[in-house]
Motif scaffolding. Structure first.
Motif, short mmCIF file in Angstrom:
data_model
loop_
_atom_site.label_atom_id
_atom_site.label_comp_id
_atom_site.label_asym_id
_atom_site.label_seq_id
_atom_site.Cartn_x
_atom_site.Cartn_y
_atom_site.Cartn_z
N GLN A 34 -2.40 6.47 -5.28
CA GLN A 34 -3.30 7.53 -5.76
C GLN A 34 -4.59 6.90 -6.26
OE1 GLN A 34 -0.62 9.64 -8.55
NE2 GLN A 34 -0.80 11.35 -7.11
N LYS A 40 -0.26 10.32 -15.21
CA LYS A 40 0.97 10.59 -14.50
C LYS A 40 1.14 12.10 -14.35
CE LYS A 40 2.52 6.46 -13.80
NZ LYS A 40 2.72 5.94 -12.48
N THR A 44 4.17 12.53 -9.65
CA THR A 44 4.60 11.13 -9.73
C THR A 44 6.07 11.01 -10.14
OG1 THR A 44 3.85 10.89 -12.03
CG2 THR A 44 2.28 10.33 -10.27
N GLU A 47 9.41 9.82 -7.77
CA GLU A 47 10.05 8.50 -7.67
C GLU A 47 11.43 8.48 -8.31
OE1 GLU A 47 7.14 4.85 -7.93
OE2 GLU A 47 6.72 6.27 -9.54
N ILE A 55 5.24 5.05 -5.92
CA ILE A 55 3.87 5.49 -6.17
C ILE A 55 3.16 4.50 -7.09
CG2 ILE A 55 2.41 7.32 -7.14
CD1 ILE A 55 4.71 9.28 -6.59
N GLU A 56 1.93 4.17 -6.73
CA GLU A 56 1.05 3.39 -7.60
C GLU A 56 -0.24 4.16 -7.78
OE1 GLU A 56 0.31 -0.58 -6.22
OE2 GLU A 56 2.44 -1.10 -6.21
N GLN A 57 -0.87 3.95 -8.93
CA GLN A 57 -2.17 4.57 -9.19
C GLN A 57 -3.22 3.47 -9.30
OE1 GLN A 57 -1.14 7.00 -12.67
NE2 GLN A 57 -1.25 8.80 -11.35
#
Length: 155
Positions: A34, A40, A44, A47, A55-57
């Motif tokens: 993202q 968050k 999210t 997961e 998911i990574e931001q």
């Protein structure tokens, strides 16, 4: 294949997350990045429920630039089948990444990886590199009535 979900209408990220769930239910590993998001949001939490989705931001310009440079190495190391770059066009609009870096990323995509790019105002030159381009057009939206984001539907 490479997909682009763009336009001013609602549903771009929702479509990408739907594809992620479908892929995960087929035992495919999904990696979602993202861009321009650091909070968050409710999505999210997926997961915790679906083991094949990670998911990574990448909400900072530094993380965006360094992440793009290492993306395919990370994907190969984790054996991801689907990569979703959620709101990547926001990063482009804010000049945190360049159009050339995104084109290079698409060209370097491993053949076995499905790539999805989302966000408003996708630069038209990217269309040339995609197999699927969907432009979502806003006809009507409850924001126009003053209704703000609703948990579970917009955030």
């Amino acid at each position: 294949m490479t997909h682009i979900y763009t336009g001013n209408g609602k549903g771009k990220s929702t479509a990408a997350f739907g594809l992620a769930v479908r892929a995960a239910m087929a035992d495919l590993k999904v990696y979602i990045v993202q861009f321009a998001k650091t909070e968050k949001y409710h999505e999210t939490r997926i997961e915790s429920y679906v083991k094949w989705i990670h998911i990574e931001q990448w909400g900072t310009p530094e993380k965006m630039a360094s992440g793009l440079k290492q993306l395919w190495q990370n994907v190969a190391a984790h054996g991801d089948d689907v990569v979703i770059l959620d709101e990547i066009t926001i990063a482009l609009m804010m000049n945190h990444i360049t159009l050339d870096s995104v084109i290079t990323l698409i060209k370097a995509k491993p053949k076995n990886v499905e790539l999805v790019l989302t966000g408003i105002n996708c630069p038209k030159p990217l269309y040339e590199y995609a197999d699927v381009v969907t432009e979502m057009t806003q006809i009507k939206h409850y924001y126009q009535k003053g209704i703000t984001s609703r948990a579970g539907f917009d955030c």
